[in-house]
Design a protein around this motif. Structure first.
Motif, PDB file in Angstrom:
ATOM      1  N   UNK A 132     -28.933 -89.527  -0.894  1.00  0.00           N
ATOM      2  CA  UNK A 132     -28.866 -90.974  -1.099  1.00  0.00           C
ATOM      3  C   UNK A 132     -29.272 -91.744   0.158  1.00  0.00           C
ATOM      4  N   UNK A 133     -29.024 -91.148   1.330  1.00  0.00           N
ATOM      5  CA  UNK A 133     -29.446 -91.790   2.580  1.00  0.00           C
ATOM      6  C   UNK A 133     -30.959 -91.940   2.636  1.00  0.00           C
ATOM      7  N   UNK A 134     -31.681 -91.085   1.905  1.00  0.00           N
ATOM      8  CA  UNK A 134     -33.139 -91.181   1.813  1.00  0.00           C
ATOM      9  C   UNK A 134     -33.581 -92.174   0.742  1.00  0.00           C
ATOM     10  N   UNK A 135     -32.612 -92.768   0.032  1.00  0.00           N
ATOM     11  CA  UNK A 135     -32.948 -93.635  -1.090  1.00  0.00           C
ATOM     12  C   UNK A 135     -33.197 -92.862  -2.359  1.00  0.00           C
ATOM     13  N   UNK A 172     -24.419-100.813 -13.270  1.00  0.00           N
ATOM     14  CA  UNK A 172     -25.798-101.118 -13.672  1.00  0.00           C
ATOM     15  C   UNK A 172     -26.626-101.697 -12.535  1.00  0.00           C
ATOM     16  N   UNK A 173     -25.999-102.508 -11.661  1.00  0.00           N
ATOM     17  CA  UNK A 173     -26.749-103.172 -10.586  1.00  0.00           C
ATOM     18  C   UNK A 173     -26.735-102.405  -9.275  1.00  0.00           C
ATOM     19  N   UNK A 174     -25.760-101.492  -9.100  1.00  0.00           N
ATOM     20  CA  UNK A 174     -25.642-100.770  -7.834  1.00  0.00           C
ATOM     21  C   UNK A 174     -25.619 -99.259  -8.064  1.00  0.00           C
ATOM     22  N   UNK A 175     -26.310 -98.819  -9.091  1.00  0.00           N
ATOM     23  CA  UNK A 175     -26.296 -97.400  -9.458  1.00  0.00           C
ATOM     24  C   UNK A 175     -26.977 -96.544  -8.398  1.00  0.00           C
ATOM     25  N   UNK A 176     -26.433 -95.339  -8.198  1.00  0.00           N
ATOM     26  CA  UNK A 176     -27.056 -94.383  -7.280  1.00  0.00           C
ATOM     27  C   UNK A 176     -27.322 -93.042  -7.953  1.00  0.00           C
ATOM     28  N   UNK A 177     -27.015 -92.913  -9.244  1.00  0.00           N
ATOM     29  CA  UNK A 177     -27.276 -91.641  -9.898  1.00  0.00           C
ATOM     30  C   UNK A 177     -26.780 -91.575 -11.321  1.00  0.00           C
ATOM     31  N   UNK A 178     -26.806 -90.355 -11.858  1.00  0.00           N
ATOM     32  CA  UNK A 178     -26.338 -90.057 -13.211  1.00  0.00           C
ATOM     33  C   UNK A 178     -25.380 -88.872 -13.110  1.00  0.00           C
ATOM     34  N   UNK A 204     -34.702 -89.723   6.524  1.00  0.00           N
ATOM     35  CA  UNK A 204     -35.578 -90.901   6.487  1.00  0.00           C
ATOM     36  C   UNK A 204     -35.576 -91.583   5.129  1.00  0.00           C
ATOM     37  N   UNK A 205     -35.507 -92.888   5.159  1.00  0.00           N
ATOM     38  CA  UNK A 205     -35.597 -93.657   3.917  1.00  0.00           C
ATOM     39  C   UNK A 205     -37.035 -93.691   3.440  1.00  0.00           C
ATOM     40  N   UNK A 206     -37.241 -93.481   2.132  1.00  0.00           N
ATOM     41  CA  UNK A 206     -38.573 -93.532   1.541  1.00  0.00           C
ATOM     42  C   UNK A 206     -38.456 -94.092   0.131  1.00  0.00           C
ATOM     43  N   UNK A 207     -39.089 -95.214  -0.098  1.00  0.00           N
ATOM     44  CA  UNK A 207     -38.999 -95.871  -1.405  1.00  0.00           C
ATOM     45  C   UNK A 207     -39.908 -95.210  -2.437  1.00  0.00           C
ATOM     46  N   UNK A 208     -41.073 -94.739  -1.996  1.00  0.00           N
ATOM     47  CA  UNK A 208     -42.037 -94.125  -2.910  1.00  0.00           C
ATOM     48  C   UNK A 208     -41.709 -92.642  -3.102  1.00  0.00           C
ATOM     49  N   UNK A 209     -41.446 -92.243  -4.332  1.00  0.00           N
ATOM     50  CA  UNK A 209     -41.043 -90.874  -4.604  1.00  0.00           C
ATOM     51  C   UNK A 209     -42.174 -90.066  -5.264  1.00  0.00           C
ATOM     52  N   UNK A 243     -30.701 -99.893  -2.427  1.00  0.00           N
ATOM     53  CA  UNK A 243     -29.295 -99.914  -2.830  1.00  0.00           C
ATOM     54  C   UNK A 243     -28.690 -98.524  -2.691  1.00  0.00           C
ATOM     55  N   UNK A 244     -29.464 -97.521  -3.079  1.00  0.00           N
ATOM     56  CA  UNK A 244     -28.996 -96.140  -2.975  1.00  0.00           C
ATOM     57  C   UNK A 244     -28.693 -95.795  -1.518  1.00  0.00           C
ATOM     58  N   UNK A 245     -29.599 -96.155  -0.622  1.00  0.00           N
ATOM     59  CA  UNK A 245     -29.366 -95.868   0.805  1.00  0.00           C
ATOM     60  C   UNK A 245     -28.182 -96.658   1.344  1.00  0.00           C
ATOM     61  N   UNK A 246     -28.066 -97.911   0.957  1.00  0.00           N
ATOM     62  CA  UNK A 246     -26.965 -98.746   1.436  1.00  0.00           C
ATOM     63  C   UNK A 246     -25.617 -98.119   1.087  1.00  0.00           C
ATOM     64  N   UNK A 247     -25.526 -97.539  -0.094  1.00  0.00           N
ATOM     65  CA  UNK A 247     -24.282 -96.884  -0.497  1.00  0.00           C
ATOM     66  C   UNK A 247     -23.995 -95.678   0.403  1.00  0.00           C
ATOM     67  N   UNK A 248     -25.028 -94.913   0.741  1.00  0.00           N
ATOM     68  CA  UNK A 248     -24.836 -93.743   1.595  1.00  0.00           C
ATOM     69  C   UNK A 248     -24.332 -94.122   2.981  1.00  0.00           C
TER      70      UNK A 248
END
Length: 392
Positions: free
Chosen positions: A289-292, A314-320, A197-202, A348-353
């Motif tokens: 990443x599918x969860x955002x 910088x604009x489409x980052x999903x991690x470090x 499930x996608x969740x924006x609030x962590x 963006x993170x989910x979109x990449x997944x």
């Protein structure tokens, strides 16, 4: 003409639930193939997608302790896989991370291998295996070295039985070329993103999920968070579980095995997912990443293809990504993430997944199999051997 398919995998057991088994499950959803394996304890498992399915096996099925894993019979694996009789089939599909690609086929049969990895303990993990095991010391150590030498020879020989290789990542394709001198087409394994499930609030905790075995480097993660004092949740089971519970400080929760729904919940709520293993692909970081949820991962192997480092994207980052498997490097990566947390957009993170979704795998895999069938049936043997997909 209706082609008859066989699908060969190493072993099918309730404990084997990794990325290679997901590939097998996905293939069987789209291709009517008869499954074969060294051992099978899934067709008697009511919770398995293979329950009551007819599965061909080998003599290892009846060996003591086979259900717990046939790796203990490593010297016999090449012999066992060669005893599977596939003469009635037109197309052989193998899903291989050890010996499945070594099945015997005739000149009229097409063999397509989805390679999760060349046999790691015979190649790039040889010295780690020898150092970490009692089998690597003394007289027994020389026997083990001879066995691994024999396995490498057989592994290269059996690669010539494959007409077309598929690799699960660019990293694996490079290793296939290194060890077998065979090109491979990259098709990423299926990730069932809809289950996460996608969740924006962590929430204010980090998470790692994996089998608790040495090469996953979960102990490294625990030691690093012992030093940093930040909150960490560890999910997974394996031989290192009790040791991790002994060394973990109060800021770390070791939950052990958890059902899929609980894993998905923690992945959706975590501030970031931490991964320190050197994987050929690595499905868990993509699931996170599918969860955002952004990922902090060791920058090698499949992670270089599935995680977009914030310092480069910088604009489409999903991690470090961190450069060495060390506590210092991981702690620095976590601190860097903390100071740049606003750079990560969960959507963006989910979109990449989603680019690794199971639907993409099915479309690419089926298209490749169809291409190979047409190429094989329309060409003479010399032309088939001359066909080479582009190198990564």
């Amino acid at each position: 003409m209706q082609l008859k398919y066989a699908l060969v995998h190493e072993w099918l057991t309730p404990k084997a639930t990794g990325g290679s088994e997901l590939v097998v499950q996905e293939i069987l959803q789209h291709i009517d193939a008869d499954p074969y394996a060294l051992i099978d304890f899934e067709s008697t498992n009511p919770e398995s997608y293979l329950f009551k399915r007819q599965i061909g096996t080998t003599f290892l099925q009846y060996f003591p302790g086979a259900r717990g894993g046939v790796q203990k019979y490593l010297p016999l694996l090449p012999l066992a896989i060669e005893q599977i009789d596939l003469r009635p089939y037109d197309v052989i599909l193998s899903s291989s991370h050890a010996v499945a690609k070594g099945v015997l086929t005739g000149p009229h049969q097409l063999h397509i291998c989805y390679c999760h990895t060349p046999m790691r303990y015979a190649w790039d993990l040889t010295f780690d295996y020898l150092r970490s095991s009692a089998l690597g010391r003394g007289v027994l150590g020389w026997v083990t070295r001879w066995l691994l030498h024999y396995l490498r020879q057989w592994d290269v020989l059996s690669a010539n039985r494959v007409d077309y290789f598929i690799a699960n990542s660019q990293n694996t394709a490079r290793r296939i070329w290194r060890y077998y001198r065979r090109p491979a087409t990259v098709i990423y394994p299926p990730v069932h993103t809809e289950r996460f499930p996608f969740q924006a609030q962590k929430q204010d905790f980090y998470l790692t999920v994996s089998r608790l075995v040495s090469y996953k480097k979960t102990s490294l993660i625990v030691r690093a968070f012992n030093q940093s004092g930040r909150s960490l949740v560890v999910i997974g089971s394996g031989p290192e579980l009790q040791e991790l519970r002994k060394i973990a400080k109060p800021n770390i929760q070791i939950l052990g095995w958890q059902p899929d729904a609980v894993v998905a919940k923690y992945m959706a709520e975590a501030k970031a997912f931490v991964y320190a293993a050197h994987e050929d692909f690595g499905i868990a970081p993509v699931e996170a990443q599918a969860c955002g949820t952004p990922v902090i991962a060791y920058g090698a192997g499949g992670a270089l293809e599935t995680v977009r480092d914030v310092r480069q994207y910088s604009d489409t980052a999903t991690g470090v990504l961190f450069s060495t498997q060390s506590e210092v490097a991981l702690i620095e990566a976590v601190e860097y993430f903390e100071t740049h947390a606003q750079a990560f957009n969960p959507e963006v993170v989910r979109s990449h997944a989603l680019t690794f979704d199971a639907k993409a795998f099915a479309r690419q895999y089926l298209s490749f199999v169809e291409h190979c069938c047409q190429e094989f049936r329309s060409s003479n043997p010399s032309e088939v051997l001359a066909f080479r997909p582009k190198l990564p």
